[in-house]
Design an enzyme around this catalytic site. Sequence first.
Site, mmCIF file in Angstrom:
data_model
loop_
_atom_site.group_PDB
_atom_site.id
_atom_site.type_symbol
_atom_site.label_atom_id
_atom_site.label_comp_id
_atom_site.label_asym_id
_atom_site.label_seq_id
_atom_site.Cartn_x
_atom_site.Cartn_y
_atom_site.Cartn_z
ATOM 1 N N HIS A 91 47.136 41.885 29.489
ATOM 2 C CA HIS A 91 45.869 42.105 28.781
ATOM 3 C C HIS A 91 46.004 41.428 27.416
ATOM 4 O O HIS A 91 47.105 41.378 26.859
ATOM 5 C CB HIS A 91 45.712 43.619 28.624
ATOM 6 C CG HIS A 91 44.386 44.093 28.125
ATOM 7 N ND1 HIS A 91 44.023 44.012 26.803
ATOM 8 C CD2 HIS A 91 43.346 44.690 28.764
ATOM 9 C CE1 HIS A 91 42.812 44.541 26.655
ATOM 10 N NE2 HIS A 91 42.383 44.958 27.821
ATOM 11 N N ASP A 132 53.364 48.385 28.494
ATOM 12 C CA ASP A 132 51.942 48.689 28.368
ATOM 13 C C ASP A 132 51.571 49.572 29.559
ATOM 14 O O ASP A 132 51.454 49.085 30.685
ATOM 15 C CB ASP A 132 51.150 47.372 28.364
ATOM 16 C CG ASP A 132 49.640 47.598 28.454
ATOM 17 O OD1 ASP A 132 49.202 48.757 28.636
ATOM 18 O OD2 ASP A 132 48.903 46.598 28.356
ATOM 19 N N GLN A 148 47.416 51.148 32.411
ATOM 20 C CA GLN A 148 47.037 51.356 33.818
ATOM 21 C C GLN A 148 48.126 52.085 34.588
ATOM 22 O O GLN A 148 47.996 52.274 35.801
ATOM 23 C CB GLN A 148 46.740 50.004 34.503
ATOM 24 C CG GLN A 148 45.637 49.205 33.860
ATOM 25 C CD GLN A 148 44.277 49.861 33.973
ATOM 26 O OE1 GLN A 148 44.034 50.731 34.808
ATOM 27 N NE2 GLN A 148 43.354 49.466 33.111
ATOM 28 N N LYS A 191 41.186 56.157 29.513
ATOM 29 C CA LYS A 191 41.343 55.681 30.893
ATOM 30 C C LYS A 191 41.906 56.776 31.785
ATOM 31 O O LYS A 191 42.177 56.555 32.957
ATOM 32 C CB LYS A 191 42.243 54.452 30.929
ATOM 33 C CG LYS A 191 41.601 53.252 30.229
ATOM 34 C CD LYS A 191 42.419 51.997 30.324
ATOM 35 C CE LYS A 191 41.667 50.858 29.646
ATOM 36 N NZ LYS A 191 42.352 49.589 29.723
ATOM 37 N N CYS A 216 39.713 40.724 29.915
ATOM 38 C CA CYS A 216 40.659 40.602 28.787
ATOM 39 C C CYS A 216 41.989 40.012 29.241
ATOM 40 O O CYS A 216 43.051 40.424 28.758
ATOM 41 C CB CYS A 216 40.905 41.942 28.093
ATOM 42 S SG CYS A 216 39.425 42.707 27.466
HETATM 43 C C1 LIG Z 1 42.638 48.761 28.822
HETATM 44 C C2 LIG Z 1 43.938 48.098 28.695
HETATM 45 C C3 LIG Z 1 44.476 47.806 27.444
HETATM 46 C C4 LIG Z 1 43.747 48.087 26.170
HETATM 47 O O1 LIG Z 1 43.485 49.441 26.028
HETATM 48 P P1 LIG Z 1 42.499 49.960 24.872
HETATM 49 O O2 LIG Z 1 42.254 51.368 25.272
HETATM 50 O O3 LIG Z 1 41.281 49.109 24.928
HETATM 51 O O4 LIG Z 1 43.231 49.835 23.586
HETATM 52 C C5 LIG Z 1 45.704 47.208 27.409
HETATM 53 N N1 LIG Z 1 46.382 46.918 28.517
HETATM 54 C C6 LIG Z 1 45.896 47.193 29.739
HETATM 55 C C7 LIG Z 1 46.720 46.872 30.938
HETATM 56 C C8 LIG Z 1 44.654 47.778 29.866
HETATM 57 O O5 LIG Z 1 44.168 48.049 31.078
#
Ligand SMILES: *Cc1c(COP(=O)(O)O)cnc(C)c1O
Length: 404
Positions: free
Chosen positions: A120, A197, A200, A223, A362
């Site tokens: 992302h 990260d 997800q 999320k 993104c």
């Molecule tokens: C949504 C997402 C982000 C960013 O998250 P925010 O809540 O917008 O800060 C980063 N990495 C992944 C894999 C995402 O799905």
Amino acid sequence: MTIEEIRSQFPILSSKIYGKDLIYLDNAASSQTPRCVVDEIERVYFESKANVHRGVHFLSQRATEAQERTRRAVADFIGADSTDEIIFTRGTTEGINLVASSMGKLLADGDEIIVSQMEHHSNIVPWQLIGQTKRVEVKAIPVTDEGLLDMDAFRSMLSEKTKVVSVCQVSNVLGTVNPVAEIAAEAHRVGAAVVVDGAQGAPHMAVDVKAIDCDFYVFSSHKMYGPTGIGVLYGKREWLNRLPPYQGGGEMIDHVSFHGTTFADIPFKFEAGTPDYVGIAAFGKALEFIDKIGIDAIAAHEHDLLEYTTARMTADIDDLRIYGTAPEKAGVISFNVDGIHPYDLGMFIDKLGIAVRTGHHCAQPLMARYDIDGCARASFAIYNTREECDRFVDALLRVIPMFR
Ligand SMILES: *Cc1c(COP(=O)(O)O)cnc(C)c1O
């Protein structure tokens, strides 16, 4: 809890869009919110709103307790040793910016950072920003056609110059579940810090930061059925003690004077200013909601929807291209249908009540990897049903001929 009982806790799921039942398949962008979370926001505002960690008075103590209860719940949720290792942020993006900004101050010209082609933008750009003041190179692990990280290429990229390896646990486009524990072990062999990260990951699978052995793990509340504007940064104690502060202000200090200021201990060293303690308390309710169902049950349900929908799409839709066919995959289906712009597809099925995401998600470098401008994406949560997935595929079958 049955799916019907779960659905009944999400009032938005019984709403109509253009006169059609809403089918919400954009969960990878943001999930819907159950009543218990919104009730908690109202409860805190009406019954215990006061600034945290500041007053001796009753309400301030109550607000502080609610916030710190969530910190405990977060630590338990991801298997962290201590609540000192849990920092509240605004989201995944801020968590990565925090680590990149503070880590950047420790880096030197010639150092390298490894991310991947499937990241992302929020796990690419913060690292690139270090390059504005230092000659630090950001390298990307290539992605195979099926959507896997090329682990041989990764190993060959590692060297003593590698200071950080930052990868997603689950791709928001491909759904690929990456071997983050293996990546961490390899990265640690050259002394690099490992950032995962988990935006997800945390909503869709059991997470154990100690088993992964990552140095940092970041994710977002919105999320995973929680409120917007709340995120978590987990960091190993040694790293958090070593990193310089990110923002300065109230809450993060020990003593302030014009001769020199000392900082608070972790986690507060990284929590400058008044946090969104209302949202944090409500995020605690989202974690309770997940725990009540069980994260493994959530993962199993979403996996069933993934298999079911993938099978139907593959069987029924001609000229379909699915991006991401890893053997280990979370509930995300990114796809294109030949000759049809994903935006048109998304807009037409929206008129049938179906919410999917279209665009680059993104992840422009990943789009470039597959030589596309964008794609459509359906992504699942615990409240989705096979019947909704059928209606989604039926909707595609209805609109595709309109473009032919
Ligand atoms: C949504 C997402 C982000 C960013 O998250 P925010 O809540 O917008 O800060 C980063 N990495 C992944 C894999 C995402 O799905």
